[in-house]
Design a protein around this motif. Structure first.
Motif, PDB file in Angstrom:
ATOM      1  N   ILE A 273       0.850  -1.188   0.000  1.00 34.38           N
ATOM      2  CA  ILE A 273       0.000   0.000   0.000  1.00 34.38           C
ATOM      3  C   ILE A 273       0.893   1.247   0.000  1.00 34.38           C
ATOM      4  CG2 ILE A 273      -1.821   1.246   1.195  1.00 34.38           C
ATOM      5  CD1 ILE A 273      -2.644  -1.473   0.068  1.00 34.38           C
ATOM      6  N   ASP A 274       0.691   2.107  -0.986  1.00 31.20           N
ATOM      7  CA  ASP A 274       1.521   3.310  -1.145  1.00 31.20           C
ATOM      8  C   ASP A 274       0.646   4.552  -0.929  1.00 31.20           C
ATOM      9  OD1 ASP A 274       3.239   5.364  -1.920  1.00 31.20           O
ATOM     10  OD2 ASP A 274       4.213   4.136  -3.451  1.00 31.20           O
ATOM     11  N   LEU A 275       0.575   5.006   0.317  1.00 32.21           N
ATOM     12  CA  LEU A 275      -0.266   6.158   0.647  1.00 32.21           C
ATOM     13  C   LEU A 275       0.328   7.462   0.125  1.00 32.21           C
ATOM     14  CD1 LEU A 275      -1.276   5.224   4.318  1.00 32.21           C
ATOM     15  CD2 LEU A 275      -2.632   4.959   2.240  1.00 32.21           C
ATOM     16  N   LEU A 276       1.654   7.535   0.021  1.00 30.91           N
ATOM     17  CA  LEU A 276       2.285   8.756  -0.488  1.00 30.91           C
ATOM     18  C   LEU A 276       1.904   8.973  -1.958  1.00 30.91           C
ATOM     19  CD1 LEU A 276       4.184  11.138  -0.045  1.00 30.91           C
ATOM     20  CD2 LEU A 276       6.105   9.650  -0.684  1.00 30.91           C
ATOM     21  N   ALA A 277       1.885   7.907  -2.750  1.00 32.39           N
ATOM     22  CA  ALA A 277       1.492   8.025  -4.156  1.00 32.39           C
ATOM     23  C   ALA A 277       0.050   8.486  -4.277  1.00 32.39           C
ATOM     24  CB  ALA A 277       1.675   6.680  -4.865  1.00 32.39           C
ATOM     25  N   VAL A 278      -0.814   7.961  -3.417  1.00 33.43           N
ATOM     26  CA  VAL A 278      -2.229   8.371  -3.437  1.00 33.43           C
ATOM     27  C   VAL A 278      -2.359   9.850  -3.093  1.00 33.43           C
ATOM     28  CG1 VAL A 278      -4.470   8.052  -2.316  1.00 33.43           C
ATOM     29  CG2 VAL A 278      -3.066   6.059  -2.909  1.00 33.43           C
ATOM     30  N   ALA A 279      -1.659  10.267  -2.040  1.00 25.65           N
ATOM     31  CA  ALA A 279      -1.732  11.677  -1.631  1.00 25.65           C
ATOM     32  C   ALA A 279      -1.227  12.585  -2.748  1.00 25.65           C
ATOM     33  CB  ALA A 279      -0.917  11.891  -0.357  1.00 25.65           C
ATOM     34  N   LEU A 280      -0.147  12.180  -3.411  1.00 27.48           N
ATOM     35  CA  LEU A 280       0.407  12.990  -4.494  1.00 27.48           C
ATOM     36  C   LEU A 280      -0.609  13.164  -5.622  1.00 27.48           C
ATOM     37  CD1 LEU A 280       2.787  14.368  -5.962  1.00 27.48           C
ATOM     38  CD2 LEU A 280       3.452  12.101  -6.782  1.00 27.48           C
ATOM     39  N   VAL A 281      -1.226  12.065  -6.065  1.00 27.39           N
ATOM     40  CA  VAL A 281      -2.192  12.134  -7.166  1.00 27.39           C
ATOM     41  C   VAL A 281      -3.385  13.005  -6.785  1.00 27.39           C
ATOM     42  CG1 VAL A 281      -3.818  10.791  -8.550  1.00 27.39           C
ATOM     43  CG2 VAL A 281      -1.505   9.928  -8.159  1.00 27.39           C
ATOM     44  N   LEU A 282      -3.881  12.873  -5.574  1.00 27.32           N
ATOM     45  CA  LEU A 282      -5.053  13.655  -5.160  1.00 27.32           C
ATOM     46  C   LEU A 282      -4.726  15.146  -5.054  1.00 27.32           C
ATOM     47  CD1 LEU A 282      -6.651  11.278  -2.487  1.00 27.32           C
ATOM     48  CD2 LEU A 282      -7.300  11.591  -4.887  1.00 27.32           C
ATOM     49  N   ILE A 283      -3.538  15.477  -4.558  1.00 24.25           N
ATOM     50  CA  ILE A 283      -3.142  16.895  -4.476  1.00 24.25           C
ATOM     51  C   ILE A 283      -3.033  17.499  -5.877  1.00 24.25           C
ATOM     52  CG2 ILE A 283      -1.246  18.456  -3.859  1.00 24.25           C
ATOM     53  CD1 ILE A 283      -0.725  16.617  -1.437  1.00 24.25           C
ATOM     54  N   LEU A 284      -2.406  16.771  -6.799  1.00 19.23           N
ATOM     55  CA  LEU A 284      -2.286  17.275  -8.165  1.00 19.23           C
ATOM     56  C   LEU A 284      -3.650  17.370  -8.846  1.00 19.23           C
ATOM     57  CD1 LEU A 284       0.940  15.452  -9.439  1.00 19.23           C
ATOM     58  CD2 LEU A 284       0.706  17.774  -8.559  1.00 19.23           C
ATOM     59  N   THR A 285      -4.560  16.462  -8.512  1.00 14.57           N
ATOM     60  CA  THR A 285      -5.914  16.534  -9.052  1.00 14.57           C
ATOM     61  C   THR A 285      -6.596  17.826  -8.623  1.00 14.57           C
ATOM     62  OG1 THR A 285      -6.138  14.119  -9.082  1.00 14.57           O
ATOM     63  CG2 THR A 285      -8.171  15.405  -9.122  1.00 14.57           C
ATOM     64  N   LEU A 286      -6.427  18.201  -7.368  1.00  7.35           N
ATOM     65  CA  LEU A 286      -7.010  19.459  -6.879  1.00  7.35           C
ATOM     66  C   LEU A 286      -6.411  20.656  -7.623  1.00  7.35           C
ATOM     67  CD1 LEU A 286      -7.105  18.816  -3.008  1.00  7.35           C
ATOM     68  CD2 LEU A 286      -9.058  18.912  -4.586  1.00  7.35           C
ATOM     69  N   ILE A 287      -5.108  20.607  -7.892  1.00  5.53           N
ATOM     70  CA  ILE A 287      -4.454  21.716  -8.585  1.00  5.53           C
ATOM     71  C   ILE A 287      -4.996  21.871  -9.992  1.00  5.53           C
ATOM     72  CG2 ILE A 287      -2.252  22.538  -9.537  1.00  5.53           C
ATOM     73  CD1 ILE A 287      -0.875  21.280  -7.114  1.00  5.53           C
ATOM     74  N   ILE A 288      -5.121  20.760 -10.751  1.00  6.12           N
ATOM     75  CA  ILE A 288      -5.586  20.877 -12.129  1.00  6.12           C
ATOM     76  C   ILE A 288      -7.077  21.191 -12.195  1.00  6.12           C
ATOM     77  CG2 ILE A 288      -3.775  19.329 -12.938  1.00  6.12           C
ATOM     78  CD1 ILE A 288      -5.881  17.181 -13.343  1.00  6.12           C
ATOM     79  N   CYS A 289      -7.820  20.842 -11.145  1.00  9.22           N
ATOM     80  CA  CYS A 289      -9.242  21.238 -11.097  1.00  9.22           C
ATOM     81  C   CYS A 289      -9.380  22.731 -10.819  1.00  9.22           C
ATOM     82  CB  CYS A 289      -9.985  20.448 -10.017  1.00  9.22           C
ATOM     83  SG  CYS A 289     -10.346  18.736 -10.447  1.00  9.22           S
ATOM     84  N   TYR A 290      -8.439  23.290 -10.077  1.00 12.83           N
ATOM     85  CA  TYR A 290      -8.540  24.690  -9.671  1.00 12.83           C
ATOM     86  C   TYR A 290      -8.373  25.632 -10.850  1.00 12.83           C
ATOM     87  CZ  TYR A 290      -7.790  28.954  -6.986  1.00 12.83           C
ATOM     88  OH  TYR A 290      -7.894  30.222  -6.481  1.00 12.83           O
ATOM     89  N   GLY A 291      -7.495  25.296 -11.791  1.00 11.83           N
ATOM     90  CA  GLY A 291      -7.326  26.180 -12.937  1.00 11.83           C
ATOM     91  C   GLY A 291      -6.146  25.768 -13.791  1.00 11.83           C
ATOM     92  N   THR A 292      -6.286  25.908 -15.115  1.00 20.99           N
ATOM     93  CA  THR A 292      -5.212  25.533 -16.031  1.00 20.99           C
ATOM     94  C   THR A 292      -4.027  26.479 -15.902  1.00 20.99           C
ATOM     95  OG1 THR A 292      -6.839  24.646 -17.579  1.00 20.99           O
ATOM     96  CG2 THR A 292      -4.640  25.098 -18.440  1.00 20.99           C
ATOM     97  N   ARG A 293      -4.297  27.761 -15.783  1.00 19.28           N
ATOM     98  CA  ARG A 293      -3.217  28.728 -15.664  1.00 19.28           C
ATOM     99  C   ARG A 293      -2.410  28.473 -14.396  1.00 19.28           C
ATOM    100  NH1 ARG A 293       0.585  31.269 -18.183  1.00 19.28           N
ATOM    101  NH2 ARG A 293       1.305  33.128 -17.102  1.00 19.28           N
ATOM    102  N   GLU A 294      -3.099  28.187 -13.296  1.00 17.67           N
ATOM    103  CA  GLU A 294      -2.417  27.895 -12.042  1.00 17.67           C
ATOM    104  C   GLU A 294      -1.579  26.615 -12.168  1.00 17.67           C
ATOM    105  OE1 GLU A 294      -5.683  30.632 -11.320  1.00 17.67           O
ATOM    106  OE2 GLU A 294      -5.532  28.729 -12.393  1.00 17.67           O
ATOM    107  N   SER A 295      -2.133  25.613 -12.862  1.00 19.98           N
ATOM    108  CA  SER A 295      -1.383  24.374 -13.092  1.00 19.98           C
ATOM    109  C   SER A 295      -0.130  24.642 -13.910  1.00 19.98           C
ATOM    110  CB  SER A 295      -2.267  23.351 -13.813  1.00 19.98           C
ATOM    111  OG  SER A 295      -3.422  23.052 -13.070  1.00 19.98           O
TER     112      SER A 295
END
Length: 585
Positions: free
Chosen positions: A185-207
């Motif tokens: 079980i790799d919780l760090l990989a899960v946390a990384l993907v979810l954080i990046l998902t929030l960033i790309i949902c927030y805005g393309t320019r911000e990403s």
């Protein structure tokens, strides 16, 4: 034809059975149905509701292209290609692979400038070869993105652990009783993907801003590796092996080794295709897209060649570690023991940038597949405040995180390889077809016959390269095959006129450049393993079943139900009006 949502193929079990009974007729009508650029940029795009904000310029695209390509892969593929394939001539392998990537990028660029929508290859194939070809390639692309992103996220744990001196195993939880390959079980990989998902949902320019900062840091680490190689290395390592019994010289494995090395390192260039999915969010597509896509490929080629040269100077090719080439060079070097940690940190930044770009790309592919009607239109929704495809981004982000949670890296990598090369091959075919065939006015048979004959010749060449025993007969057959390909191309060039000219930007030297891209992509496909082709065949078969039992019926519903277009059309009105379709610079 169904004319309301009440008669949807999926409104009731009885309605679905009626739809299944009409499957042959629906397949005949929809599978080969071709959209137009105007429809993709107007009626189809309106199904997303609010438009995606046009916030990107050419430097954003260059940053996204570099960030998408220069991930952790270069730190692995270079060692294998040098030690096993090309030796010091791996520098030329990277150059050849870069040229191949640039040719494919030019094909993407012509479509992206002419039709700046978020669908990338899916949209390009939909306006040339029809709905089914687009659905097949789009589904393979989504699968490749999700699986490779999950693999890359798990590799971040190891590189990050290397950077801070903590073993990869200490970051993961082992679950007894689970099968091997699925029990860590790799919780760090899960946390990384979810954080990046929030960033790309927030805005393309911000990403894009986050990507630019991380890419700049990553390039600094790459520059550090290059400087270390040229300052600490020895030029004699370009020609002298560590073991005198091994082949020497700059080309220890000959031209064959150089091309095999190019096939190995080519996958370090994959990522530029995701930039084409950002076309809908570019302020000046005609000017910015060619610079952004081609510029990023050229810049990455220069960086890769310099990295390969610096590594070849540090150690003889036969002493380079196949798995960790750059870090392995400095192990046991006393005062330079800290360098592997620095390389681990640089690779970590590279993983972050490649993940951001790939996750941006996969969401836009899914969004446009939803727009087309072959997938639920829920995926097509663009959020009115963030101007991003939030539903597609969140769904694929959660799916990627779930796979990254427990699936081993090697299991994932065995499932990923062929789909992207197949799509590159299809896009190169599509750009030729679109130039030489105008629907309703041009006979497509000469062009289709040429594409089939040229591809068959390339397949024969690839099989001979891989299977024929080394010797003069092999080289004679390869030369004959290449001459036949050139002859077929020359006959087509002089006998079939182009049906249309690009209004703004087009691939130069048509049809030579796309044909070289077709040939090289088939050649690279020939280097893939049997299990990779088996995966591709099984998954493609599953995609066909999904299209037959769901996609074609959803497409018929979308075709016959104008209410969706009317509903979202009210939300999609833009102040630019027709200017969005005219591609004014």
């Amino acid at each position: 034809m169904e004319s309301s949502s009440d008669s949807s193929s999926f409104s009731s079990p009885r309605a679905y059975l009626r739809a299944l009974a009409q499957t042959p007729a629906r397949l005949a009508r929809r599978a080969g149905s071709v959209s137009t650029s105007y429809e993709e940029m107007s009626r189809v795009r309106s199904r997303s509701g609010p438009s995606m904000a046009k916030t990107l310029r050419w430097f954003d695209l260059v940053g996204l292209g570099v960030g998408g390509m220069v991930g952790a892969g270069v730190f692995v593929t270079t060692g294998r290609a040098t030690h096993c394939d090309a030796g010091p001539a791996v520098v030329l392998s990277y150059f050849i692979a870069g040229v191949c990537a640039l040719l494919s990028a030019l094909c993407y660029t012509e479509f992206a400038v002419d039709m700046p929508v978020a669908g990338g290859a899916f949209s390009y194939l939909r306006v040339t070869f029809g709905e089914f070809a687009a659905f097949l390639t789009g589904a393979n692309l989504i699968a490749e993105y999700v699986l490779s992103n999950a693999a890359v996220a798990r590799s971040f744990t190891c590189y990050f652990g290397t950077a801070i001196g903590v073993s990869c195993a200490k970051w993961r939880l082992t679950v007894p009783g689970f099968p091997g390959g699925f029990n860590e079980i790799d919780l760090l990989a899960v946390a990384l993907v979810l954080i990046l998902t929030l960033i790309i949902c927030y805005g393309t320019r911000e990403s894009s801003i986050v990507n630019m900062m991380l890419t700049a840091l990553h390039i600094l680490f790459i520059a550090f590796v290059i400087v270390m190689g040229f300052s600490k290395g020895n030029w004699k390592n370009f020609t002298e092996p560590g073991d005198p019994s091994h082949p020497g010289g700059f080309f220890p494995y000959g031209a064959t080794g150089v091309f095999n090395g190019a096939a190995t390192v080519y996958f370090s260039y994959i990522g530029y295709d995701a930039v084409s999915t950002m076309a809908e969010e570019v302020k000046k597509p005609v000017k910015d897209i060619p610079i952004g896509v081609s510029g990023s490929v050229i810049l990455v080629t220069v960086l890769y060649c310099l990295m390969a040269a610096s590594m070849s100077m540090l150690l003889p090719y036969d002493m380079i570690d196949k798995d960790v080439p750059f870090a392995g060079v400095f192990r046991g070097s006393g005062s330079l023991e800290w360098v592997p940690k620095a390389i681990g940190a640089g690779a970590s930044f590279g993983i972050l940038t490649s993940l951001i770009v790939a996750m941006l790309g996969q969401a836009r592919y899914m969004c446009v597949i939803g727009r087309s009607g072959v997938a639920p239109t829920w995926f097509a929704r663009v959020h009115p405040r963030t101007s991003t495809p939030v539903n597609a981004s969140a769904f694929l982000g959660i799916l990627t995180a779930a796979i990254a949670l427990f699936t081993d890296l090697n299991v994932l990598l065995d499932l990923v390889s062929i789909g992207t090369l197949f799509v590159f091959y299809m896009v190169a075919n599509a750009v030729i077809y679109r130039r030489y065939v105008a629907a309703g006015t041009t006979n497509p048979r000469p062009t289709l016959s040429f594409l089939s004959a040229f591809s068959l010749t390339a397949v024969i060449f690839a099989l001979l390269w891989q299977l024929a025993p080394t010797g003069k007969p092999k080289y004679f057959m390869l030369a004959a095959c290449a001459l036949v390909a050139l002859g077929v191309l020359q006959v087509f060039h002089f006998t079939v006129p182009q049906a249309r000219k690009p209004e703004f930007w087009g691939v130069p030297l048509m049809p030579w450049i796309p044909c070289v891209s077709i040939f090289l992509n088939i050649f690279l496909l020939g280097t893939r393993s049997g299990p990779a082709f088996a995966r591709f065949g099984i998954f493609s078969g599953a995609v066909v079943l999904i299209y037959v039992f769901y996609g074609v019926h959803a497409s018929v519903d979308a075709e016959g139900d104008p209410s969706t277009d009317q509903k979202y059309g009210e939300l999609a009105r833009e102040p630019e009006g027709v200017q969005n379709l005219s591609l004014k610079v």
